[in-house]
Design a protein around this motif. Structure first.
Motif, short mmCIF file in Angstrom:
data_model
loop_
_atom_site.label_atom_id
_atom_site.label_comp_id
_atom_site.label_asym_id
_atom_site.label_seq_id
_atom_site.Cartn_x
_atom_site.Cartn_y
_atom_site.Cartn_z
N GLY A 54 0.81 -1.21 0.00
CA GLY A 54 0.00 0.00 0.00
C GLY A 54 0.84 1.26 0.00
O GLY A 54 0.44 2.29 -0.55
N THR A 55 2.01 1.21 0.62
CA THR A 55 2.92 2.35 0.64
C THR A 55 3.35 2.70 -0.77
O THR A 55 3.36 3.87 -1.17
N ILE A 56 3.67 1.66 -1.53
CA ILE A 56 4.06 1.86 -2.93
C ILE A 56 2.87 2.32 -3.75
O ILE A 56 2.98 3.19 -4.61
N ALA A 57 1.69 1.74 -3.47
CA ALA A 57 0.48 2.08 -4.22
C ALA A 57 0.14 3.56 -4.07
O ALA A 57 -0.19 4.24 -5.05
N ILE A 58 0.22 4.06 -2.83
CA ILE A 58 -0.09 5.47 -2.60
C ILE A 58 0.92 6.36 -3.30
O ILE A 58 0.57 7.36 -3.95
N ALA A 59 2.20 6.00 -3.20
CA ALA A 59 3.25 6.80 -3.82
C ALA A 59 3.09 6.85 -5.34
O ALA A 59 3.32 7.90 -5.96
N LEU A 60 2.66 5.75 -5.95
CA LEU A 60 2.57 5.68 -7.41
C LEU A 60 1.22 6.13 -7.97
O LEU A 60 1.16 6.75 -9.04
N LEU A 61 0.13 5.82 -7.25
CA LEU A 61 -1.21 6.04 -7.81
C LEU A 61 -1.86 7.36 -7.41
O LEU A 61 -2.69 7.88 -8.16
N SER A 62 -1.50 7.89 -6.24
CA SER A 62 -2.19 9.10 -5.78
C SER A 62 -2.02 10.26 -6.76
O SER A 62 -2.95 11.02 -7.00
N GLY A 63 -0.83 10.38 -7.33
CA GLY A 63 -0.58 11.46 -8.29
C GLY A 63 -1.46 11.36 -9.52
O GLY A 63 -1.94 12.38 -10.04
N TYR A 64 -1.70 10.14 -9.99
CA TYR A 64 -2.55 9.95 -11.16
C TYR A 64 -4.00 10.33 -10.85
O TYR A 64 -4.70 10.92 -11.68
N ILE A 65 -4.46 10.01 -9.64
CA ILE A 65 -5.83 10.35 -9.26
C ILE A 65 -5.97 11.86 -9.12
O ILE A 65 -6.96 12.46 -9.56
N VAL A 66 -4.98 12.49 -8.50
CA VAL A 66 -4.99 13.96 -8.36
C VAL A 66 -5.00 14.62 -9.74
O VAL A 66 -5.64 15.66 -9.94
N GLN A 67 -4.33 14.02 -10.70
CA GLN A 67 -4.27 14.55 -12.05
C GLN A 67 -5.66 14.71 -12.66
O GLN A 67 -5.91 15.62 -13.46
N TYR A 68 -6.59 13.86 -12.25
CA TYR A 68 -7.96 13.94 -12.75
C TYR A 68 -8.85 14.74 -11.80
O TYR A 68 -9.76 15.46 -12.24
N SER A 69 -8.62 14.62 -10.50
CA SER A 69 -9.48 15.30 -9.54
C SER A 69 -9.24 16.80 -9.52
O SER A 69 -10.18 17.58 -9.30
N LEU A 70 -8.00 17.23 -9.75
CA LEU A 70 -7.68 18.66 -9.71
C LEU A 70 -8.45 19.47 -10.74
O LEU A 70 -9.12 20.45 -10.38
N PRO A 71 -8.38 19.13 -12.03
CA PRO A 71 -9.15 19.91 -13.01
C PRO A 71 -10.65 19.81 -12.79
O PRO A 71 -11.39 20.78 -13.03
N TYR A 72 -11.12 18.66 -12.29
CA TYR A 72 -12.55 18.50 -12.01
C TYR A 72 -12.96 19.46 -10.89
O TYR A 72 -13.99 20.15 -11.01
N CYS A 73 -12.17 19.52 -9.83
CA CYS A 73 -12.48 20.39 -8.70
C CYS A 73 -12.39 21.87 -9.11
O CYS A 73 -13.18 22.69 -8.65
N ARG A 74 -11.43 22.18 -9.97
CA ARG A 74 -11.32 23.56 -10.45
C ARG A 74 -12.54 23.95 -11.27
O ARG A 74 -13.04 25.07 -11.18
N LYS A 75 -13.02 23.03 -12.06
CA LYS A 75 -14.21 23.28 -12.88
C LYS A 75 -15.43 23.54 -11.99
O LYS A 75 -16.20 24.48 -12.23
N ILE A 76 -15.60 22.71 -10.96
CA ILE A 76 -16.71 22.90 -10.02
C ILE A 76 -16.56 24.22 -9.28
O ILE A 76 -17.55 24.95 -9.09
N LEU A 77 -15.34 24.54 -8.88
CA LEU A 77 -15.09 25.80 -8.17
C LEU A 77 -15.45 27.00 -9.04
O LEU A 77 -16.07 27.96 -8.56
N MET A 78 -15.10 26.95 -10.31
CA MET A 78 -15.43 28.04 -11.23
C MET A 78 -16.94 28.21 -11.37
O MET A 78 -17.45 29.33 -11.47
N LYS A 79 -17.65 27.10 -11.37
CA LYS A 79 -19.11 27.17 -11.47
C LYS A 79 -19.70 27.80 -10.21
O LYS A 79 -20.65 28.59 -10.27
N CYS A 80 -19.15 27.44 -9.06
CA CYS A 80 -19.63 28.01 -7.80
C CYS A 80 -19.38 29.50 -7.73
O CYS A 80 -20.21 30.27 -7.23
N ILE A 81 -18.23 29.92 -8.22
CA ILE A 81 -17.88 31.34 -8.20
C ILE A 81 -18.68 32.10 -9.25
O ILE A 81 -19.00 33.28 -9.08
N GLY A 82 -18.99 31.39 -10.35
CA GLY A 82 -19.72 32.04 -11.43
C GLY A 82 -18.80 32.88 -12.29
O GLY A 82 -19.19 33.92 -12.82
#
Length: 210
Positions: free
Chosen positions: A173-201
């Protein structure tokens, strides 16, 4: 005012979500935990206090050290990152039930990996300040060259070894977090930014804040 409200809301909410994911991965430590949590758990097992407290203390050491080196005061977001994550790790560690069932620990870990990675993208989205460990990573790249990936890997290998020597849980799991978390953030970051922009208008063509 509206922009800052939503930015702070996303930032703090992201820290809470990430802390929940970290605590879930700790509850599923049969697979190991993240490199930094290997260290925090090792310190907790040997010196007492709490896992969250050690997260705060190691973060404080990094903040003070990097501030002295770069001769700049940390942003408020950096302080909040350090204090809130450690505090909420302890809260969620207390709230979430502990299980000795290996299957449930695996579920804890897998869900925790996705939750903490999504929370990371959520707190980064509003660009309110990097966490202590991210600041250290960027400082190493700036001073010694190389890539962010290399700097992060070097830091995480180092803290994992120290944590392992202290008895912290190291595993696949230590290796999994080190290797996979960055890939998940790569998708979650733009998604969260898009939602944030909608909230701000924010209107199209307006200069982004990140």
């Amino acid at each position: 005012m509206k922009v800052m409200y939503w930015r702070w809301l996303f930032f703090i909410s992201g820290l809470i979500v990430m802390s929940l994911g970290i605590s879930m991965s700790i509850k599923g430590k049969i697979l190991g935990t993240s490199p930094w949590d290997v260290l925090h758990i090792g310190l907790f097992q040997n010196l007492g206090l709490t896992i969250g407290t050690w997260s705060i203390l190691t973060g404080l050491l990094i903040v003070v050290t990097t501030s002295i080196i770069v001769r700049e005061r940390p942003k408020i977001g950096t302080w909040l990152n350090m204090l809130l994550i450690g505090s909420f790790i302890d809260i969620f560690n207390w709230l979430l039930p502990t299980t000795m069932n290996e299957g449930l620990q695996v579920i804890y870990f897998i869900v925790g990996l996705f939750v903490l990675s999504f929370g990371c993208g959520m707190y980064i989205a509003p660009n309110m300040g990097a966490g202590p460990r991210d600041t250290l990573m960027m400082l190493i790249v700036e001073r010694f060259g190389g890539t962010i990936k290399t700097a992060r890997m070097g830091i995480e290998v180092g803290v994992t070894i120290i944590g392992w020597l202290l008895g912290g849980p190291v595993g696949v799991g230590t290796i999994a977090i080190a290797l996979l978390s960055g890939y998940i953030v790569q998708y979650s970051l733009p998604y969260c930014r898009k939602i944030l922009m909608k909230c701000i208008g924010q209107i199209e063509g307006m200069k982004p804040f990140f």
